[in-house]
Scaffold this active site. Structure first.
Site, PDB file in Angstrom:
ATOM      1  N   LYS A  75     -49.653  35.433 100.432  1.00 26.80           N
ATOM      2  CA  LYS A  75     -50.255  36.656 100.983  1.00 26.80           C
ATOM      3  C   LYS A  75     -49.409  37.841 100.530  1.00 26.80           C
ATOM      4  O   LYS A  75     -48.178  37.748 100.480  1.00 26.80           O
ATOM      5  CB  LYS A  75     -50.262  36.545 102.506  1.00 26.80           C
ATOM      6  CG  LYS A  75     -50.977  37.658 103.241  1.00 26.80           C
ATOM      7  CD  LYS A  75     -50.981  37.356 104.744  1.00 26.80           C
ATOM      8  CE  LYS A  75     -51.727  38.394 105.549  1.00 26.80           C
ATOM      9  NZ  LYS A  75     -51.768  38.050 106.997  1.00 26.80           N
ATOM     10  N   SER A 150     -56.283  38.051 109.059  1.00 29.63           N
ATOM     11  CA  SER A 150     -56.071  38.908 107.925  1.00 29.63           C
ATOM     12  C   SER A 150     -55.672  38.163 106.642  1.00 29.63           C
ATOM     13  O   SER A 150     -55.700  38.755 105.555  1.00 29.63           O
ATOM     14  CB  SER A 150     -54.975  39.931 108.250  1.00 29.63           C
ATOM     15  OG  SER A 150     -53.753  39.274 108.494  1.00 29.63           O
ATOM     16  N   SER A 174     -54.026  35.280 112.344  1.00 25.87           N
ATOM     17  CA  SER A 174     -54.375  35.534 110.944  1.00 25.87           C
ATOM     18  C   SER A 174     -54.186  34.385 109.971  1.00 25.87           C
ATOM     19  O   SER A 174     -54.629  34.481 108.833  1.00 25.87           O
ATOM     20  CB  SER A 174     -53.603  36.738 110.426  1.00 25.87           C
ATOM     21  OG  SER A 174     -54.248  37.907 110.841  1.00 25.87           O
TER      22      SER A 174
HETATM   23  N1  GLN Z   1     -56.882  39.781 113.863  1.00 20.89           N
HETATM   24  C1  GLN Z   1     -55.693  40.131 114.580  1.00 20.89           C
HETATM   25  C2  GLN Z   1     -55.414  41.590 114.446  1.00 20.89           C
HETATM   26  O1  GLN Z   1     -56.170  42.254 113.841  1.00 20.89           O
HETATM   27  C3  GLN Z   1     -54.550  39.303 114.113  1.00 20.89           C
HETATM   28  C4  GLN Z   1     -53.935  39.807 112.872  1.00 20.89           C
HETATM   29  C5  GLN Z   1     -52.806  38.953 112.406  1.00 20.89           C
HETATM   30  O2  GLN Z   1     -52.567  37.876 112.918  1.00 20.89           O
HETATM   31  N2  GLN Z   1     -52.069  39.484 111.451  1.00 20.89           N
HETATM   32  O3  GLN Z   1     -54.455  42.063 114.931  1.00 20.89           O
END
Ligand code: GLN
Length: 475
Positions: A75, A150, A174
């Site tokens: 990532k 994400s 994420s």
């Molecule tokens: N979807 C969650 C957010 O938008 C988690 C994001 C993540 O784990 N980086 O914060």
């Protein structure tokens, strides 16, 4: 192929790292124009490293490091020395990392070939990868749908067959939620198990890096390589910090029934019930449990996370890193750089975070959210005296269509089952529990197994029993 299959063939000499890397690059070339899982590909270096690995297998066979010649995607919020680390943001579009993250050092030492950087929601804020400043990633199972987020690029890179493993980060789900949407395995480790040194910080008390793989066994292998104490990150913990979990023949699972009432799609729920039945049929015990505070998790998370993110993102001021937009004076440089460089979701969270940390509202919001968080942790520790594993769907829906969650609050609801895990610091794994049929297309959905602090070994043990074995059955 899985990592272990590749490794076996490398040692036997029936397959070479060069062929595998060439194949990865070919798949990326064929499919990634459409899917857009990758932001950068390190083709020449990967091939050169693969050649060295091939020679090492010839010389030393199995006496080589355990990931030698295995292609890995990262990532793009994970620093690799000399490589662009954009975190999916315009503000870091041209930022070149000056050192390797600890997890990268460890993966490289184990022989992994870093093949490229994957797309992500800007600064890891999102559940669909639609917030990337460089355009969204598509779900390999259905190109009209999101891959989750994400770490959507990482999940898609494994699901499209480009790599056997990709690394993601998980602040509120994420790694697990995109794993669910893309039909792969995803692990969020115990907080502190994996070093955050060299990761672009989002919510520092929540962030952990974890693998996305095809099997639980591969997730275990990668986690064991990446985890452990690190002098560069004072929040890392030794593997024996928590009492060793017991490994059993049959486990007791707890299902927080009331919590499921928050709104899970009927087709996902049906798969979940079938999964429970299969656990019972395999001799495990499944009981209902109550976790009344978990419903507050989402509210607490969307205070704690923006608060920490607003503080972490203060460093992008147009002076220290990345994009710098001219202004009449220093203040204007700050303002213009941030106004131009950050996307809408990032700005929303900076505003929210700054507000909840302001002296007038700190006690009402941030202070309260921290309290809720501590009580959730106490609630969880009590439950783990009674059950070995907590079971939920990973996400309330299967992969949705682009633009379907236009309202930020409905997007945040995707995280309902995953954020309590980050708030309390426990580990959880997601793996596929079959597929649901939507518009004639089979979409994977994941089940989440939550363990006690330091309980990764138990998650791997049961995950291999339940999921990896089912894969072998299919062959
Ligand atoms: N979807 C969650 C957010 O938008 C988690 C994001 C993540 O784990 N980086 O914060």
């Amino acid at each position: 192929m899985t990592i272990s299959e590749l490794r076996k063939q490398y040692i036997a000499g029936t397959l070479s790292p060069v062929t595998v890397v060439e194949n990865s690059l070919q798949i990326i070339k064929e499919k990634d124009g459409e899917i857009h899982a990758f932001l950068d590909i390190y083709a020449d270096e990967s091939l050169a490293t693969a050649k060295v690995a091939e020679q090492e297998y010839k010389n030393k066979g199995e006496n080589t490091p355990s990931l030698l010649g295995i292609p890995v995607a990262l990532k793009n919020n994970i620093l690799v020395s000399g490589k662009r680390t954009s975190a999916g943001s315009k503000i870091l579009e041209n930022y070149i990392a000056s050192y390797d993250a600890t997890i990268v050092t460890r993966l490289k030492k184990a022989g992994a070939i870093i093949i490229g950087a994957t797309n992500m929601d800007e600064f890891a804020m999102g559940s669909s990868t639609e917030n990337s400043s460089f355009g969204p990633t598509k779900n390999p199972h259905d190109l009209s749908r999101v891959p989750g987020g994400s770490s959507g690029g990482s999940a898609a890179s494994v699901a499209m067959g480009a790599v056997p493993v990709a690394i993601g980060t998980d602040t509120g789900g994420s790694v697990r939620q995109p794993a669910s949407y893309c039909g792969v395995v995803g692990l969020k480790p115990t907080y502190g198990a994996v070093s955050r040194y060299g990761l672009v910080a989002m919510g520092s008390s929540l962030d952990q890096a974890g693998p996305l793989t095809r099997t639980v066994a591969d997730a275990e292998l990668i986690h064991n390589i990446m985890s452990g104490l690190d002098a560069h990150d004072a929040t890392t913990i030794a593997s024996d910090t928590y009492p060793a979990v017991t490994i059993k023949k049959s486990y007791t699972f707890g299902v927080p029934r009331d919590f499921l009432g928050v709104g899970v799609d009927a087709d996902v729920l049906a798969n979940f019930e079938a999964h429970i039945d299969s656990l019972k049929a395999a001799g495990h015990t499944v009981v209902d449990i109550e976790l009344p505070l978990f419903e507050q998790g989402l509210a607490a998370y969307y205070i704690v996370m923006p608060a920490e993110a607003s503080s972490n993102l203060a460093r992008y001021d147009g002076m220290r890193y990345g994009l710098s937009v001219d202004g009449k004076n220093l203040l204007e440089v700050y303002e213009q750089s941030r106004a131009t460089g950050f996307g809408a979701e990032v700005k929303r969270r900076i505003l929210l975070g700054t507000y909840v940390l302001s002296s007038g509202y700190y006690d009402a919001y941030y202070g309260k959210a921290e309290l809720v968080r501590h009580k959730m942790r106490a609630e969880l520790e009590e439950i783990f005296k009674k059950v070995d594993i907590i079971l939920t769907p990973t996400a309330p829906t299967a992969a949705f269509k682009f633009g379907a969650q236009g309202d930020p609050l409905s997007m945040y609801r995707q995280d309902i089952f995953t954020v309590p895990v980050n708030l309390t610091g426990v580990p959880a794994i997601s793996f596929p529990m079959g597929t649901v049929e939507q518009e004639g297309i089979s979409l994977p959905v994941g089940v989440q197994y939550i363990g006690p602090h330091g309980g990764e070994a138990r998650l791997f043990d049961i995950g291999k029993q339940v999921y990896d074995v089912s894969l072998n059955g299919d062959k």
